[in-house]
Write a protein that holds these residues in place. Structure first.
Motif, PDB file in Angstrom:
ATOM      1  N   THR A   7       1.547  -1.417  -0.295  1.00 15.61           N
ATOM      2  CA  THR A   7       0.093   0.008   0.234  1.00 15.61           C
ATOM      3  C   THR A   7       0.562   0.698  -0.038  1.00 15.61           C
ATOM      4  O   THR A   7       2.366   1.317   0.470  1.00 15.61           O
ATOM      5  CB  THR A   7      -0.936   0.194   1.286  1.00 15.61           C
ATOM      6  N   LEU A   8       0.102   2.205  -0.511  1.00 15.74           N
ATOM      7  CA  LEU A   8       1.324   3.855  -0.580  1.00 15.74           C
ATOM      8  C   LEU A   8       1.661   4.046   0.963  1.00 15.74           C
ATOM      9  O   LEU A   8       0.923   4.008   1.358  1.00 15.74           O
ATOM     10  CB  LEU A   8       0.506   4.878  -1.252  1.00 15.74           C
ATOM     11  N   VAL A   9       2.123   4.446   1.080  1.00 14.77           N
ATOM     12  CA  VAL A   9       3.342   4.482   2.567  1.00 14.77           C
ATOM     13  C   VAL A   9       3.658   5.530   2.771  1.00 14.77           C
ATOM     14  O   VAL A   9       4.803   6.245   1.733  1.00 14.77           O
ATOM     15  CB  VAL A   9       4.032   3.954   3.041  1.00 14.77           C
ATOM     16  N   ARG A  10       3.975   7.271   3.270  1.00 13.09           N
ATOM     17  CA  ARG A  10       4.288   8.564   3.712  1.00 13.09           C
ATOM     18  C   ARG A  10       5.977   8.399   3.812  1.00 13.09           C
ATOM     19  O   ARG A  10       5.999   8.162   4.804  1.00 13.09           O
ATOM     20  CB  ARG A  10       3.407   9.265   3.755  1.00 13.09           C
ATOM     21  N   ILE A  11       6.255   8.324   2.818  1.00  8.35           N
ATOM     22  CA  ILE A  11       8.267   8.419   3.167  1.00  8.35           C
ATOM     23  C   ILE A  11       9.019   9.432   3.231  1.00  8.35           C
ATOM     24  O   ILE A  11       9.860   9.819   4.423  1.00  8.35           O
ATOM     25  CB  ILE A  11       8.293   7.370   2.361  1.00  8.35           C
ATOM     26  N   TRP A  12       8.926   9.916   2.008  1.00 11.28           N
ATOM     27  CA  TRP A  12       9.674  11.487   2.242  1.00 11.28           C
ATOM     28  C   TRP A  12       8.728  12.868   2.154  1.00 11.28           C
ATOM     29  O   TRP A  12       7.779  13.096   1.819  1.00 11.28           O
ATOM     30  CB  TRP A  12      10.053  11.754   0.870  1.00 11.28           C
ATOM     31  N   ASP A  13       9.198  13.066   3.945  1.00 10.02           N
ATOM     32  CA  ASP A  13       7.609  14.089   3.815  1.00 10.02           C
ATOM     33  C   ASP A  13       8.163  15.281   3.519  1.00 10.02           C
ATOM     34  O   ASP A  13       9.114  15.340   2.432  1.00 10.02           O
ATOM     35  CB  ASP A  13       8.147  14.861   5.723  1.00 10.02           C
ATOM     36  N   LEU A  14       7.355  16.011   2.554  1.00  9.69           N
ATOM     37  CA  LEU A  14       6.827  17.558   2.547  1.00  9.69           C
ATOM     38  C   LEU A  14       8.593  18.128   2.504  1.00  9.69           C
ATOM     39  O   LEU A  14       9.203  18.263   1.618  1.00  9.69           O
ATOM     40  CB  LEU A  14       5.849  18.465   2.246  1.00  9.69           C
ATOM     41  N   PRO A  15       9.004  18.872   3.603  1.00 10.44           N
ATOM     42  CA  PRO A  15      10.497  18.671   3.879  1.00 10.44           C
ATOM     43  C   PRO A  15      11.513  18.491   3.104  1.00 10.44           C
ATOM     44  O   PRO A  15      11.933  19.303   2.816  1.00 10.44           O
ATOM     45  CB  PRO A  15      10.409  19.455   4.926  1.00 10.44           C
ATOM     46  N   ALA A 180       8.721   8.364  -6.046  1.00 12.56           N
ATOM     47  CA  ALA A 180       9.149   8.294  -4.757  1.00 12.56           C
ATOM     48  C   ALA A 180       9.683   9.978  -3.935  1.00 12.56           C
ATOM     49  O   ALA A 180       8.194  11.000  -2.797  1.00 12.56           O
ATOM     50  CB  ALA A 180       9.640   7.626  -3.743  1.00 12.56           C
ATOM     51  N   MET A 181      10.569  10.596  -4.418  1.00 10.75           N
ATOM     52  CA  MET A 181      11.104  12.010  -4.512  1.00 10.75           C
ATOM     53  C   MET A 181       9.789  13.206  -4.639  1.00 10.75           C
ATOM     54  O   MET A 181       9.695  14.411  -3.664  1.00 10.75           O
ATOM     55  CB  MET A 181      12.058  12.621  -4.200  1.00 10.75           C
ATOM     56  N   TRP A 182       9.061  12.773  -5.205  1.00  9.56           N
ATOM     57  CA  TRP A 182       8.148  13.703  -6.064  1.00  9.56           C
ATOM     58  C   TRP A 182       7.087  13.604  -5.002  1.00  9.56           C
ATOM     59  O   TRP A 182       6.530  14.944  -4.646  1.00  9.56           O
ATOM     60  CB  TRP A 182       8.421  13.987  -7.371  1.00  9.56           C
ATOM     61  N   LEU A 183       6.781  12.647  -4.758  1.00  9.42           N
ATOM     62  CA  LEU A 183       4.523  12.341  -4.407  1.00  9.42           C
ATOM     63  C   LEU A 183       4.859  12.159  -3.112  1.00  9.42           C
ATOM     64  O   LEU A 183       3.742  12.519  -1.785  1.00  9.42           O
ATOM     65  CB  LEU A 183       4.220  11.529  -5.130  1.00  9.42           C
ATOM     66  N   GLY A 184       6.091  11.576  -2.327  1.00  5.08           N
ATOM     67  CA  GLY A 184       6.443  11.753  -1.028  1.00  5.08           C
ATOM     68  C   GLY A 184       5.929  10.216  -0.962  1.00  5.08           C
ATOM     69  O   GLY A 184       6.773   9.113   0.524  1.00  5.08           O
TER      70      GLY A 184
END
Length: 224
Positions: A7-15, A180-184
């Motif tokens: 499932t999609l998991v938030r790995i890279w926060d926006l900052p 991933a680095m674009w969408l997080g």
């Protein structure tokens, strides 16, 4: 849906994502401005890199789970197990930066820090004198300038090239590093803990970046 379905998991926060793309822009700007002789702009890009590096150092301690150094800086034993393919799934070495990617990131940040430091004390005796040049001896300033314009520059470009080559290789293997680095988010096992990325986290990042920027401004104007 099976319990182990990715499932999609938030790995890279926006900052972290904004830092990544801002650093890329600042480094490219520094390189292009230096090569084109735009020495009014070159130090400005360098100061931006300085502020971003200071922010990343702090964010590596208090940022989202997978942005913290503790989540991806590994010891030699873990790196060796990863290379041999004997790491266990519970170690989650491929969630954020894998052990090899972590070494690449740390090397890149270290070389950038040295480039910033040598730039601050440099003196090319033609068009630019670093704001901290007066704090070092003439020989030190000239040595820093030589490194900054010579080995340091080529080492940085080499690491950037290696970083891009690794991203291309992983992309061809179906690893969505850029997205991933674009969408997080990354498709991962549902029990993977996500990075915090809410309003409070983003406000903290904004405050830290503002503080780092003010710190760089103070350093530059105090002695510049």
């Amino acid at each position: 849906m099976p319990a182990d379905t990715p499932t999609l998991v938030r790995i890279w926060d926006l900052p972290t994502r904004l830092f990544h793309w801002a650093l890329l822009t600042a480094v490219l700007g520094a390189v292009v401005s230096a090569k084109s002789g735009q020495m009014d702009w070159h130090p400005r890009f360098g100061y931006a890199v300085f502020a971003l590096l200071a922010f990343r150092l702090l964010w590596g301690v208090v940022g989202g789970r997978w942005s913290r150094f503790a989540s991806f800086v590994r010891g030699p034993g873990t790196v060796w197990r990863y290379l041999r393919g004997t790491a266990t799934a519970g170690e989650r070495l491929d969630v954020g930066h894998n052990p090899l990617g972590a070494l690449s990131v740390l090397a890149l940040l270290a070389v950038l820090a040295v480039q910033v430091g040598t730039g601050l004390v440099s003196d090319d005796e033609i068009a630019f004198t670093g704001p901290l040049n007066a704090l070092v001896s003439t020989d030190t300033g000239l040595a820093a300038t030589s490194w900054h314009r010579g080995w340091g520059q080529w080492l940085l470009l080499g690491l950037v090239g290696l970083h891009l080559a690794a991203i291309a290789a992983y992309t061809m293997r179906g690893k969505g590093l850029v997205s991933a680095m674009w969408l997080g988010d990354k498709a991962l096992p549902p029990d993977t803990p996500p990075s915090a990325d809410g309003p409070a986290q983003r406000l903290l990042a904004a405050v830290l970046l503002a503080g780092c920027s003010l710190g760089v401004w103070w350093v530059v104007t105090r002695w510049g």
